[in-house]
Design an enzyme around this catalytic site. Structure first.
Site, mmCIF file in Angstrom:
data_model
loop_
_atom_site.group_PDB
_atom_site.id
_atom_site.type_symbol
_atom_site.label_atom_id
_atom_site.label_comp_id
_atom_site.label_asym_id
_atom_site.label_seq_id
_atom_site.Cartn_x
_atom_site.Cartn_y
_atom_site.Cartn_z
ATOM 1 N N HIS A 48 47.688 -4.848 -5.799
ATOM 2 C CA HIS A 48 48.409 -6.030 -5.331
ATOM 3 C C HIS A 48 48.548 -7.113 -6.398
ATOM 4 O O HIS A 48 49.407 -7.984 -6.282
ATOM 5 C CB HIS A 48 47.704 -6.622 -4.105
ATOM 6 C CG HIS A 48 47.707 -5.725 -2.915
ATOM 7 N ND1 HIS A 48 48.862 -5.348 -2.270
ATOM 8 C CD2 HIS A 48 46.696 -5.119 -2.240
ATOM 9 C CE1 HIS A 48 48.567 -4.553 -1.256
ATOM 10 N NE2 HIS A 48 47.261 -4.393 -1.218
ATOM 11 N N GLN A 149 39.425 4.527 -0.912
ATOM 12 C CA GLN A 149 39.564 3.484 0.104
ATOM 13 C C GLN A 149 39.989 4.083 1.437
ATOM 14 O O GLN A 149 40.943 4.864 1.506
ATOM 15 C CB GLN A 149 40.575 2.429 -0.331
ATOM 16 C CG GLN A 149 39.977 1.395 -1.282
ATOM 17 C CD GLN A 149 40.806 0.134 -1.322
ATOM 18 O OE1 GLN A 149 41.743 0.053 -2.100
ATOM 19 N NE2 GLN A 149 40.456 -0.839 -0.492
ATOM 20 N N GLU A 151 41.576 3.097 4.776
ATOM 21 C CA GLU A 151 42.359 1.939 5.216
ATOM 22 C C GLU A 151 43.281 2.210 6.401
ATOM 23 O O GLU A 151 44.006 1.300 6.820
ATOM 24 C CB GLU A 151 43.206 1.427 4.050
ATOM 25 C CG GLU A 151 42.401 1.055 2.813
ATOM 26 C CD GLU A 151 43.275 0.528 1.705
ATOM 27 O OE1 GLU A 151 43.486 -0.686 1.669
ATOM 28 O OE2 GLU A 151 43.749 1.344 0.879
ATOM 29 N N ALA A 176 41.464 -5.141 6.402
ATOM 30 C CA ALA A 176 42.761 -5.756 6.686
ATOM 31 C C ALA A 176 43.816 -4.700 7.004
ATOM 32 O O ALA A 176 44.508 -4.776 8.030
ATOM 33 C CB ALA A 176 43.199 -6.622 5.512
#
Length: 262
Positions: A48, A149, A151, A176
């Site tokens: 990001h 990760q 997610e 998130a």
């Protein structure tokens, strides 16, 4: 041995919980400042953050100059060329986002290892000090650390299969994105998210692979500490800077207003 020992990888297996911080602003000075605060690890966010390869090198150098802090680089995705490039820059620990299946995990590991264990291409780059470490190719595989990760709901369903892949060293929960995929965004959904992350953590720990998390919510951080997580990030440079700047402004606005606008 000439190749640096990956102290973060070693610390995952023993010792105290490793505390980290997220670098989203892509500046080596911020990396150096944060490393100097005493964090065990810093994550250079290439998913990001506005990262470039030269920028990643500059941040790696800043962290390396401030031991015992270790650098983790989060790559943008699963692309094998990017994985090779970032390892060639000298990163030893990579975090890979959105790993959902064991097949994806195996491909990531393959991209990160030199033959015969994998398919990483050979090149005289910074990681080998441009050929200055003749044994680098023989030693590098053992020092590479891959963090997958978790997610999405699919990834949660496949925790055990992903953890079972040889070469996946740790699993890192992304609350998130997990909340978004499960429709649990917003304060009203926190209890359901807390239950989901707790269950996912317990399953990761049960596999024997180290678990980690990033959260600015102390309740989630404490949940992972209590549940046996081995590495935790409690902040992000951009949010920390924004909060500090905003808090200072509001404090002085209020003080000036209380004095009649003087």
């Amino acid at each position: 041995m000439q190749t640096p020992v990956n102290s973060f990888k070693a610390a995952l297996r023993e010792g105290p919980v490793q505390l980290g911080f997220w670098l989203a602003l892509a500046h080596p000075d911020i990396a150096e400042i944060c490393a100097g605060q005493g964090y065990d690890w810093l994550l250079i966010d290439g998913e990001h953050g506005p990262q470039t390869l030269p920028g990643i090198v500059a941040q790696l150098r800043a962290v390396e100059a401030t031991p015992p802090c270790s650098a983790i680089v989060r790559v943008p995705g699963h692309d094998s060329v990017t994985i090779k490039q970032v390892l060639d820059l000298g990163a030893q620990t990579l975090m890979v986002p959105m790993v959902e299946t064991a097949e994806q995990a195996k491909a990531i590991v393959t991209a990160s290892r030199y033959p015969p264990a994998g398919e990483r291409g050979l090149g005289g780059a910074r990681a080998s000090r441009w050929g200055g470490y003749p044994a680098y190719v023989a030693e590098a595989n053992a020092q590479v650390c891959i963090i997958a990760q978790i997610e999405t709901a699919t990834a949660v369903d496949n925790i055990e299969a992903i953890a079972a892949v040889d070469g996946i060293d740790a699993l890192f929960l992304g609350p998130a994105d997990l909340a978004a995929t499960e429709g649990l965004l917003g304060a009203s959904s926190f209890d359901a998210l807390f239950k989901l992350t707790g269950e996912a953590l317990a399953r990761i720990v049960a596999t024997g692979k180290p678990a980690g998390i990033l959260s600015r919510d102390e309740r989630l951080v404490q949940q992972f500490l209590d549940g046996g997580a081995r590495f935790i990030a409690n902040g992000i440079d951009s949010f920390t800077f924004a909060k500090g700047a905003g808090d200072g402004l509001r404090r002085w606005r209020e003080r000036i207003a209380a004095q009649g606008g003087v």
